[in-house]
Design a protein around this motif. Sequence first.
Motif, short mmCIF file in Angstrom:
data_model
loop_
_atom_site.label_atom_id
_atom_site.label_comp_id
_atom_site.label_asym_id
_atom_site.label_seq_id
_atom_site.Cartn_x
_atom_site.Cartn_y
_atom_site.Cartn_z
N GLY A 202 10.14 3.43 -23.90
CA GLY A 202 8.79 3.28 -24.44
C GLY A 202 7.97 4.55 -24.24
O GLY A 202 7.25 4.98 -25.15
N VAL B 292 6.10 6.94 -27.06
CA VAL B 292 4.67 7.31 -27.03
C VAL B 292 4.52 8.81 -27.24
O VAL B 292 3.65 9.27 -27.99
CB VAL B 292 4.03 6.88 -25.69
CG1 VAL B 292 2.66 7.52 -25.51
CG2 VAL B 292 3.92 5.36 -25.61
N HIS C 139 3.67 4.41 -31.54
CA HIS C 139 3.08 3.44 -30.61
C HIS C 139 3.50 2.01 -30.90
O HIS C 139 3.63 1.19 -29.98
CB HIS C 139 1.56 3.57 -30.63
CG HIS C 139 1.08 4.89 -30.11
ND1 HIS C 139 0.85 5.98 -30.92
CD2 HIS C 139 0.83 5.32 -28.84
CE1 HIS C 139 0.47 7.01 -30.19
NE2 HIS C 139 0.43 6.64 -28.93
N ALA D 205 6.84 1.63 -29.39
CA ALA D 205 6.69 1.69 -27.93
C ALA D 205 6.24 0.34 -27.38
O ALA D 205 6.71 -0.10 -26.33
CB ALA D 205 5.69 2.78 -27.56
N CYS E 70 -1.10 1.98 -25.95
CA CYS E 70 -0.64 1.81 -27.35
C CYS E 70 -1.59 0.91 -28.12
O CYS E 70 -1.93 1.20 -29.28
CB CYS E 70 0.77 1.24 -27.37
SG CYS E 70 2.00 2.28 -26.57
#
Length: 309
Positions: free
Chosen positions: A200, A204, A209, A212, A236
């Motif tokens: 994740g 990012v 996002h 993620a 996010c």
Amino acid sequence: MVPKLADSVEGLRAAGNQSFRNGQFAEAAGLYSRALRALQAQGCSNPEEESILFSNRAACHLKDGNCRDCIKDCTSALALIPFSMKPLLRRASAYEALEKYPLAYVDYKTVLQIDDKVASALEGINRMTKALVDSLGPQWRLKLPSIPLVPVSAQKRWDFSPPEYQKEIAKSKFKETTTAKTTVPSAGDVERARALKEEGNELVKKGNHKKAIEKYSESLSFSDMESTTYSNRALCHLVLKQYKEAVKDCTEALRLDGKNVKAFYRRAQAYKALKDYKSSFEDISSLLQLEPRNVPAQRLRQEVNQSLN
């Protein structure tokens, strides 16, 4: 002629076990070596006994810091009886001491296929995961040797460990059982959660996002005890203008870690976007108590103050 008990395989192994208990590891290794020679001189195949002797001698080498001979003996033991618990654990410890973290990870992981409640393997997996992430980066899994698939016939195999080591195993299992009462996720789940969180984080950095969030959510499905995973997912949500979701994640992050500065800051940002300036100001104040010189928080406080007045 029947050999004397002290010179028999059984007698030599028992004497080796006693020397090991007394902390005389070199003497114990010598006795196990004599037992191996006596067993081979008998000319009959007894792979279980031979595997135990190699494994026990490996334990002596490990105690004396002779990791390379420990690995050799464990490998010999496993060639005789594949997927035996103690040789795998001892070899993993030796690999770890030699900083051969990928090989140690494979052995610890193999043990957990046999029995996923072995505390020393669970703890080892956590240590190796951290070491591998630090040394190889977020793509460390791609650089691992293949992990063997343990057949069902090897599950829960404890029969080849001598009594003193069975006590050691029982102690580890008791420790894991008592720990499980206070922490829901197993160490194996925690390891998977951390790996997914790292994926994740990489997404990012690439500006993806939405993807993620999926990785962080998957991470939390394995372990919901990591405060930073919630605060990272909140970031996010902020970027995607999902402010209510950001508030929820920050609140959960702060429940787990009341000093998570990023969670305070991101929740303050989300409250500001929702025009809940009072809550935003309270979060900034809490943050500045922890970090009085936090410049972004000072700037945000000025902005929120203007909206309050």
